[in-house]
Every structure is written in C-alpha cells, then in structure tokens.
Design a protein around this motif. Structure first.
Motif, short mmCIF file in Angstrom:
data_model
loop_
_atom_site.label_atom_id
_atom_site.label_comp_id
_atom_site.label_asym_id
_atom_site.label_seq_id
_atom_site.Cartn_x
_atom_site.Cartn_y
_atom_site.Cartn_z
N ARG A 1 0.83 -1.20 0.00
CA ARG A 1 0.00 0.00 0.00
C ARG A 1 0.87 1.26 0.00
O ARG A 1 1.80 1.37 0.80
CB ARG A 1 -0.85 0.04 1.27
CG ARG A 1 -2.24 -0.52 1.15
CD ARG A 1 -3.11 0.31 0.26
NE ARG A 1 -4.24 -0.44 -0.25
CZ ARG A 1 -5.36 -0.67 0.43
NH1 ARG A 1 -5.49 -0.25 1.67
NH2 ARG A 1 -6.34 -1.34 -0.12
N ILE A 2 0.52 2.16 -0.89
CA ILE A 2 1.25 3.43 -0.99
C ILE A 2 0.24 4.55 -0.79
O ILE A 2 -0.88 4.48 -1.33
CB ILE A 2 1.89 3.54 -2.38
CG1 ILE A 2 2.91 2.41 -2.56
CG2 ILE A 2 2.54 4.90 -2.61
CD1 ILE A 2 3.12 1.99 -3.98
N PHE A 3 0.59 5.56 -0.01
CA PHE A 3 -0.33 6.68 0.19
C PHE A 3 0.46 7.98 0.25
O PHE A 3 1.49 8.06 0.91
CB PHE A 3 -1.10 6.53 1.51
CG PHE A 3 -2.17 7.57 1.69
CD1 PHE A 3 -3.50 7.28 1.42
CD2 PHE A 3 -1.84 8.87 2.09
CE1 PHE A 3 -4.49 8.27 1.56
CE2 PHE A 3 -2.82 9.85 2.23
CZ PHE A 3 -4.15 9.54 1.96
N GLN B 1 -3.92 1.44 5.89
CA GLN B 1 -2.93 0.41 6.22
C GLN B 1 -1.70 0.56 5.30
O GLN B 1 -1.23 -0.38 4.67
CB GLN B 1 -3.53 -1.00 6.09
CG GLN B 1 -4.73 -1.24 6.96
CD GLN B 1 -4.38 -1.24 8.47
OE1 GLN B 1 -3.23 -1.24 8.87
NE2 GLN B 1 -5.41 -1.22 9.30
N THR B 2 -1.22 1.80 5.27
CA THR B 2 -0.15 2.16 4.34
C THR B 2 1.21 1.59 4.75
O THR B 2 1.58 1.64 5.92
CB THR B 2 -0.07 3.71 4.28
OG1 THR B 2 -1.33 4.20 3.85
CG2 THR B 2 1.04 4.17 3.36
N ASP B 3 1.94 1.08 3.76
CA ASP B 3 3.33 0.65 3.99
C ASP B 3 4.30 1.79 3.70
O ASP B 3 5.28 1.96 4.39
CB ASP B 3 3.70 -0.52 3.05
CG ASP B 3 2.82 -1.72 3.27
OD1 ASP B 3 2.99 -2.37 4.30
OD2 ASP B 3 1.93 -1.99 2.42
N ALA C 1 -1.71 2.10 -5.00
CA ALA C 1 -1.40 3.46 -4.57
C ALA C 1 -2.65 4.33 -4.42
O ALA C 1 -3.57 4.27 -5.23
CB ALA C 1 -0.43 4.11 -5.54
N PHE C 2 -2.64 5.17 -3.37
CA PHE C 2 -3.69 6.15 -3.11
C PHE C 2 -3.06 7.53 -3.06
O PHE C 2 -2.13 7.76 -2.30
CB PHE C 2 -4.38 5.85 -1.76
CG PHE C 2 -5.23 4.63 -1.80
CD1 PHE C 2 -4.66 3.36 -1.76
CD2 PHE C 2 -6.61 4.73 -1.91
CE1 PHE C 2 -5.45 2.22 -1.82
CE2 PHE C 2 -7.42 3.61 -1.97
CZ PHE C 2 -6.84 2.35 -1.92
N PHE C 3 -3.60 8.45 -3.89
CA PHE C 3 -3.10 9.83 -3.86
C PHE C 3 -4.27 10.74 -3.53
O PHE C 3 -5.29 10.73 -4.22
CB PHE C 3 -2.44 10.19 -5.19
CG PHE C 3 -1.26 9.31 -5.49
CD1 PHE C 3 -0.10 9.38 -4.71
CD2 PHE C 3 -1.31 8.38 -6.52
CE1 PHE C 3 0.98 8.55 -4.95
CE2 PHE C 3 -0.22 7.55 -6.78
CZ PHE C 3 0.92 7.63 -5.99
#
Ligand code: ATP
Ligand code: LTN
Length: 327
Positions: A2-4, A136-138, A34-36
């Motif tokens: 997970r990317i944020f 739950q970002t890494d 990914a979430f932006f």
C-alpha cells in the motif's frame, strides 16, 4: 504493498512539489496499490478563499494526471469526499501528544507568520496521520519537509496499537535521494515554497518557458565560477545542480565535470533548457485535461468510491477497539 501520499490543493504547484511529490508518486504507483489524496481539508487550516479552493482542487487533480498518475491504476481522490478522514482525525486525537504537536516545525514556522492561528493548524498532523493509517499504508512518498509529520503518524499508530490492540500498520517514508528539498532560487537557504518563498525564486509548473528561463538565469549563486555541489559553501549552485539532476537524471559528478571551468552563464542556461524540457509536456497535458471539468468530476467521484471502500474496514475496527457502540 500500500502506498499513500497527500498533496494540498493550495497555491500554484512548483518545481519543489514536482521533485519531492509528483515525480515520486508517478514512480511508486508501479510498486503497489497506490492512493493519492488531494488534501482539501488540510487547506482550510490557514486563511483561504472558498471559490479558489473549489477550482484549485480540479487544478491539482488535472496536474496529478498530467504528471503521470494513472487513475485506472491508482486511486486519486479528494479528502473531503471520504468522511472517514475527518472521523479518524478526531478519534486519533485521543492518542496524539499535545506536546509533540507543539514541537512540529511546520506549526512553529506557519504560526509565527500570521496573526490568526487556527486550532486546525495545530492539529493538522493528526488529520495527516489518519489519512495514512486508514489505508494500512506501507510506504509514504514525500519530500524532506514532511519527515517530522510522518514520524508523528508512526508514533500515533504505535500508541494506538499498544493501547487498543494491533490495528494499524506502521508506515515508512520514502524520500527521493536527489531533490528531496529544492531550495528557493533567490534565497537558497529556504525551501522553494508557495507560502514561504519568493515569487522570483519559485519556478511554477504552470510558468511559460520564458518565465522559467528568466527565473533560473537570475538565480542567486556565489561570485566564483566553480560548478560544484557543496551545500554549505555553494547553496545556490548546489541547488541548480540538483534541479538539473532531477530534470535530466544525470549524476552530480557528470554535471560538475561537464561545466568544469565553463563558468555559471552556460550552466544556468542549460539548467533552464532542461527544466523547460521537463515541464513543457506536463503543462501541455495539464491544459488539455483541465479543460474538461466534467470528466475530472467523474474521475474524482470514482476515486472517492474506491477510497471509501478501502478505508471503511479500518475505521470500523477503530470504533470497535475504542469501545464505541455501533448503530
Ligand atoms: P508549500 O511549502 O509550497 O506550501 P507544502 O509542502 O506545504 O508546499 P504540498 O503542496 O502539499 O504542500 O506538498 C506536496 C509534496 O511536495 C510534499 O510531499 C512535500 O514534501 C513536497 N515538497 C514541497 N516543497 C518541496 C521542496 N521545496 N522540495 C522538495 N519537495 C517539496
Ligand atoms: N502535510 C502534507 C500533505 C499531506 C500528506 C498527507 C502527505 C496531508 N496528508 C498524507 C503524505 C501523506 C504537506 O503539507 N505536504
């Protein structure tokens, strides 16, 4: 994985935002889910104009797409469209230290600059922690100025996990090796910034080529001729070397070797060309995308739907672990 990451829809975006932000988002989206997030709720913490906020939300969305974020692959959305963010900010305030908030350098800097200091400017990092933790970002791709805020988000996650049981993943930051802190061209001791920088020293992504050239050619350097990367002795020249490296992908050593003994004139002129070549296509794509606001609106709505779904289970767990009855 997970990317944020989040970016504020305020002010005109600049080369520093490209280097520490956009460029990294486009690169990391290939590594996972990914979430932006266009963090519109964060932008009300300092004085702002409601009409401008509305249009700059679309401006920023179009710019993110123009910079290479693929809305099919990544989730791009506006923070205020997903109410879980506001809820998380309140809930997490229970495990955020008042003292730590007061030590945030961004709060100290920004509160010194204004007469009215909103409570939101102080609690801003809790909202940011919620943004990150809900997914739950890494991995959080950000520029250097956000290091302290990310550290706080990690502390909040750990404190919550200890107090209420394992709930949040503890995120890691990712900072670009080069260009994590682009400096103002006129005052190379300060970071390039829409809020704190000089207009002449800030290269905007939207600037036409002749303006970009003028700003770079009038960048402050020292009186020497030596094109060498040395942040202490030569902050202005070092900043230009970093900018060139970001724009072309070349190493500092290659750049230094090429301009060895040539003086600053030709060097600056080539930096200007490199930045124009970098920004030109982004500006063009931006213009096309921004023209169709209906399409942007539709894409944002579908991003919000995906984000709501992704955030809901974690928010629910938070309510339960904290002991709330559920309707
Ligand atoms: P500003 O200071 O211009 O108001 P900001 O940091 O407050 O910008 P954003 O526009 O949300 O707000 O920043 C988006 C991303 O750009 C963040 O990850 C931030 O770390 C990065 N960034 C901002 N300024 C710079 C800079 N001068 N050099 C490198 N990265 C930067
Ligand atoms: N505070 C950041 C913007 C931001 C952010 C986030 C960045 C808000 N929420 C979550 C990364 C992850 C800034 O001012 N640049």
């Amino acid at each position: 994985m997970r990317i944020f990451s989040g970016i504020q829809p305020t002010g005109a975006k600049h080369l520093g935002n490209y280097s520490g932000g956009f460029r990294q988002y486009a690169a990391t989206q290939a590594e996972g889910d990914a979430f932006f997030c266009i963090v519109d709720l964060h932008s009300i913490t300092v004085d702002y104009d409601p009409e401008a906020l509305r249009s700059s939300t679309y401006d920023l969305f179009a710019l993110l797409l123009a910079a290479g974020i693929d809305p099919e692959r990544s989730t791009v959305f506006a923070q205020s469209h997903v109410t879980a963010h506001s809820e998380a900010a309140w809930l997490l305030s229970a495990v955020t230290s008042y003292g730590q908030l007061g030590r945030m350098t961004q709060f100290k800097d920004k509160s010194e600059q204004r007469e009215f200091v909103s409570a939101g400017l102080f609690t801003y990092p809790i909202l940011m922690a919620g943004d990150i933790l809900l997914y739950q970002t890494d991995l959080v791709p950000i520029g250097d100025d956000q290091r302290q805020h990310l550290e706080l988000a990690r502390d909040v996650a750990e404190r919550f996990n200890q107090r209420f049981g394992e709930t949040f993943r503890v995120p890691e930051g990712r900072f670009p090796e080069i260009g994590a802190r682009i400096m103002d061209l006129q005052e190379p001791e300060r970071k390039m910034s829409t809020t704190g920088g000089t207009p002449q020293g800030t290269v905007l992504i939207a600037d036409p080529p002749q303006t970009v050239r003028k700003k770079i050619k009038s960048a402050v350097t020292d009186s020497g001729r030596d094109v060498r990367h040395d942040r202490q002795e030569k902050p202005g020249v070092s900043n230009l070397i970093e900018i060139m490296s970001v724009a072309t992908g070349e190493s500092f050593a290659d750049i230094e070797a090429r301009y060895d003994g040539a003086g600053y004139g030709p060097f600056k002129s080539d930096v200007a060309d490199a930045v124009v070549a970098l920004l030109d296509p982004i500006r063009e794509r931006y213009r096309e995308l921004r023209a169709d606001e209906q399409a942007l609106r539709r894409l944002l709505a579908s991003g919000a739907e995906k984000a709501r779904e992704a955030a809901a289970p974690t928010l629910e767990t938070v309510y339960e672990r904290m002991g709330f009855t559920r309707p």
